[in-house]
Design a protein around this motif. Structure first.
Motif, PDB file in Angstrom:
ATOM      1  N   ARG A 131       1.039  -1.240  -0.089  1.00 51.31           N
ATOM      2  CA  ARG A 131      -0.015   0.037  -0.071  1.00 51.31           C
ATOM      3  C   ARG A 131       0.756   1.329   0.000  1.00 51.31           C
ATOM      4  O   ARG A 131       0.496   2.273  -0.784  1.00 51.31           O
ATOM      5  CB  ARG A 131      -0.885  -0.159   1.106  1.00 51.31           C
ATOM      6  N   PRO A 132       1.877   1.432   0.864  1.00 53.48           N
ATOM      7  CA  PRO A 132       2.593   2.579   0.815  1.00 53.48           C
ATOM      8  C   PRO A 132       3.383   2.838  -0.615  1.00 53.48           C
ATOM      9  O   PRO A 132       3.365   4.035  -1.008  1.00 53.48           O
ATOM     10  CB  PRO A 132       3.807   2.460   1.670  1.00 53.48           C
ATOM     11  N   LEU A 133       3.851   1.888  -1.386  1.00 47.95           N
ATOM     12  CA  LEU A 133       4.267   2.174  -2.650  1.00 47.95           C
ATOM     13  C   LEU A 133       3.263   2.240  -3.574  1.00 47.95           C
ATOM     14  O   LEU A 133       3.498   3.500  -4.568  1.00 47.95           O
ATOM     15  CB  LEU A 133       4.839   0.762  -3.226  1.00 47.95           C
ATOM     16  N   LEU A 134       1.899   1.890  -3.731  1.00 46.11           N
ATOM     17  CA  LEU A 134       1.014   2.306  -4.415  1.00 46.11           C
ATOM     18  C   LEU A 134       0.625   3.690  -4.160  1.00 46.11           C
ATOM     19  O   LEU A 134       0.407   4.412  -4.970  1.00 46.11           O
ATOM     20  CB  LEU A 134      -0.192   1.227  -4.211  1.00 46.11           C
ATOM     21  N   ASN A 135       0.276   4.142  -2.937  1.00 48.83           N
ATOM     22  CA  ASN A 135       0.028   5.388  -2.470  1.00 48.83           C
ATOM     23  C   ASN A 135       1.111   6.422  -2.969  1.00 48.83           C
ATOM     24  O   ASN A 135       0.684   7.714  -3.230  1.00 48.83           O
ATOM     25  CB  ASN A 135      -0.078   5.691  -0.944  1.00 48.83           C
ATOM     26  N   TRP A 136       2.536   6.093  -2.916  1.00 49.10           N
ATOM     27  CA  TRP A 136       3.583   7.105  -3.196  1.00 49.10           C
ATOM     28  C   TRP A 136       2.842   7.480  -4.876  1.00 49.10           C
ATOM     29  O   TRP A 136       3.177   8.505  -5.203  1.00 49.10           O
ATOM     30  CB  TRP A 136       4.701   6.360  -3.026  1.00 49.10           C
ATOM     31  N   LEU A 137       2.955   6.236  -5.633  1.00 48.66           N
ATOM     32  CA  LEU A 137       2.738   6.265  -6.895  1.00 48.66           C
ATOM     33  C   LEU A 137       1.486   7.109  -7.447  1.00 48.66           C
ATOM     34  O   LEU A 137       1.394   7.962  -8.135  1.00 48.66           O
ATOM     35  CB  LEU A 137       2.767   4.998  -7.793  1.00 48.66           C
ATOM     36  N   LEU A 138       0.276   6.709  -6.749  1.00 46.87           N
ATOM     37  CA  LEU A 138      -0.950   7.611  -6.958  1.00 46.87           C
ATOM     38  C   LEU A 138      -0.587   9.119  -6.514  1.00 46.87           C
ATOM     39  O   LEU A 138      -1.146  10.051  -7.146  1.00 46.87           O
ATOM     40  CB  LEU A 138      -1.930   6.946  -5.996  1.00 46.87           C
ATOM     41  N   PHE A 139       0.089   9.485  -5.390  1.00 46.70           N
ATOM     42  CA  PHE A 139       0.496  10.844  -4.975  1.00 46.70           C
ATOM     43  C   PHE A 139       1.113  11.568  -6.191  1.00 46.70           C
ATOM     44  O   PHE A 139       0.625  12.605  -6.461  1.00 46.70           O
ATOM     45  CB  PHE A 139       1.638  10.693  -3.790  1.00 46.70           C
ATOM     46  N   VAL A 140       2.127  10.766  -6.721  1.00 46.59           N
ATOM     47  CA  VAL A 140       2.988  11.459  -7.612  1.00 46.59           C
ATOM     48  C   VAL A 140       2.061  11.686  -8.931  1.00 46.59           C
ATOM     49  O   VAL A 140       2.240  12.791  -9.622  1.00 46.59           O
ATOM     50  CB  VAL A 140       4.160  10.695  -8.064  1.00 46.59           C
ATOM     51  N   CYS A 141       1.172  11.003  -9.266  1.00 49.21           N
ATOM     52  CA  CYS A 141       0.395  11.041 -10.372  1.00 49.21           C
ATOM     53  C   CYS A 141      -0.539  12.114 -10.077  1.00 49.21           C
ATOM     54  O   CYS A 141      -0.814  12.917 -10.931  1.00 49.21           O
ATOM     55  CB  CYS A 141      -0.783   9.938 -10.639  1.00 49.21           C
ATOM     56  N   GLY A 142      -1.100  12.518  -8.987  1.00 45.09           N
ATOM     57  CA  GLY A 142      -1.779  13.703  -8.444  1.00 45.09           C
ATOM     58  C   GLY A 142      -0.948  14.836  -8.674  1.00 45.09           C
ATOM     59  O   GLY A 142      -1.703  15.603  -9.173  1.00 45.09           O
ATOM     60  N   TYR A 143       0.188  14.875  -8.017  1.00 44.05           N
ATOM     61  CA  TYR A 143       1.139  15.823  -8.517  1.00 44.05           C
ATOM     62  C   TYR A 143       1.075  16.401  -9.638  1.00 44.05           C
ATOM     63  O   TYR A 143       1.056  17.496 -10.073  1.00 44.05           O
ATOM     64  CB  TYR A 143       2.392  15.423  -7.761  1.00 44.05           C
ATOM     65  N   ASP A 144       1.488  15.439 -10.602  1.00 44.64           N
ATOM     66  CA  ASP A 144       1.430  15.508 -12.102  1.00 44.64           C
ATOM     67  C   ASP A 144      -0.036  16.327 -12.454  1.00 44.64           C
ATOM     68  O   ASP A 144       0.355  17.560 -13.192  1.00 44.64           O
ATOM     69  CB  ASP A 144       1.590  14.489 -12.802  1.00 44.64           C
ATOM     70  N   VAL A 145      -0.887  15.980 -12.077  1.00 45.60           N
ATOM     71  CA  VAL A 145      -2.328  16.601 -12.484  1.00 45.60           C
ATOM     72  C   VAL A 145      -2.337  18.310 -11.895  1.00 45.60           C
ATOM     73  O   VAL A 145      -2.496  19.170 -12.653  1.00 45.60           O
ATOM     74  CB  VAL A 145      -3.391  15.846 -11.991  1.00 45.60           C
ATOM     75  N   VAL A 146      -1.917  18.359 -10.528  1.00 49.77           N
ATOM     76  CA  VAL A 146      -1.831  19.728 -10.063  1.00 49.77           C
ATOM     77  C   VAL A 146      -0.817  20.619 -10.622  1.00 49.77           C
ATOM     78  O   VAL A 146      -1.221  21.814 -10.953  1.00 49.77           O
ATOM     79  CB  VAL A 146      -1.548  19.531  -8.483  1.00 49.77           C
ATOM     80  N   PHE A 147       0.259  19.822 -11.218  1.00 54.20           N
ATOM     81  CA  PHE A 147       1.252  20.753 -11.656  1.00 54.20           C
ATOM     82  C   PHE A 147       0.735  21.495 -13.064  1.00 54.20           C
ATOM     83  O   PHE A 147       0.937  22.617 -13.395  1.00 54.20           O
ATOM     84  CB  PHE A 147       2.635  19.976 -11.856  1.00 54.20           C
ATOM     85  N   GLY A 148       0.154  20.465 -13.917  1.00 52.82           N
ATOM     86  CA  GLY A 148      -0.627  20.787 -15.105  1.00 52.82           C
ATOM     87  C   GLY A 148      -1.280  21.862 -14.963  1.00 52.82           C
ATOM     88  O   GLY A 148      -1.506  22.833 -15.702  1.00 52.82           O
ATOM     89  N   LEU A 149      -2.239  21.801 -13.917  1.00 54.02           N
ATOM     90  CA  LEU A 149      -3.574  22.718 -13.788  1.00 54.02           C
ATOM     91  C   LEU A 149      -2.742  24.088 -13.438  1.00 54.02           C
ATOM     92  O   LEU A 149      -3.420  25.033 -13.644  1.00 54.02           O
ATOM     93  CB  LEU A 149      -4.457  22.357 -12.661  1.00 54.02           C
ATOM     94  N   VAL A 150      -1.590  24.174 -12.674  1.00 58.23           N
ATOM     95  CA  VAL A 150      -0.992  25.514 -12.375  1.00 58.23           C
ATOM     96  C   VAL A 150      -0.476  26.041 -13.706  1.00 58.23           C
ATOM     97  O   VAL A 150      -0.654  27.391 -13.960  1.00 58.23           O
ATOM     98  CB  VAL A 150       0.399  25.260 -11.194  1.00 58.23           C
ATOM     99  N   LEU A 151      -0.045  25.108 -14.448  1.00 56.07           N
ATOM    100  CA  LEU A 151       0.488  25.741 -15.776  1.00 56.07           C
ATOM    101  C   LEU A 151      -0.705  26.398 -16.571  1.00 56.07           C
ATOM    102  O   LEU A 151      -0.410  27.451 -17.250  1.00 56.07           O
ATOM    103  CB  LEU A 151       0.979  24.650 -16.741  1.00 56.07           C
TER     104      LEU A 151
END
Length: 144
Positions: free
Chosen positions: A5-25
């Motif tokens: 679960r921690p590895l899965l959550n890490w990857l999900l968090f980074v995917c979410g970060y990608d979305v947020v970064f894109g929205l900021v752009l």
């Protein structure tokens, strides 16, 4: 063997970060221009100093990249949440291949054109994905 679960959550968090970064752009064009200008030129006003038309086009380019990042991040999130969470090697390959397909041409062009700062940013971003993906590989199984 189930996916930790921690590895899965890490990857999900980074995917979410990608979305947020894109929205900021997309949503904050002036701040994005200033941030990129600071990263590349060491001066947050350098891009805007070129002229209004060039600054507007730069914002358009950033918004286009941001939109693609939002879509890519959502797709990777869904693949991670569904396939990778069920130990699907195909899901792992979809995320990994998309990252490699982005990283290599973008980073090679950044270096060739003299924008090593972007290559450095790419490498940091890719590492956020590469670490959990490399640790998750042994949990993936082939579909039959």
């Amino acid at each position: 063997m189930s996916v930790p679960r921690p590895l899965l959550n890490w990857l999900l968090f980074v995917c979410g970060y990608d979305v947020v970064f894109g929205l900021v752009l997309v949503v904050v064009p002036k701040l994005t221009r200033q941030g990129c200008s600071l990263l590349i030129y060491g001066n947050p006003s350098a891009i805007d100093a070129v002229g209004e038309e060039a600054a507007r086009y730069t914002s358009l380019s950033h918004a286009g990249i941001g939109g693609v990042m939002v879509g890519w991040g959502v797709a990777m999130f869904i693949v991670t949440r569904t396939w990778i969470s069920r130990s699907s090697r195909m899901g792992w390959w979809l995320v990994t291949a998309s990252l490699v397909a982005w990283y290599i041409p973008d980073t090679v062009y950044s270096m060739a054109s003299g924008y090593w700062q972007n290559a450095l940013l790419n490498t940091a971003f890719a590492a956020l994905f590469a670490l959990p993906l490399s640790l998750l590989y042994s949990y993936m199984r082939s579909e039959t």
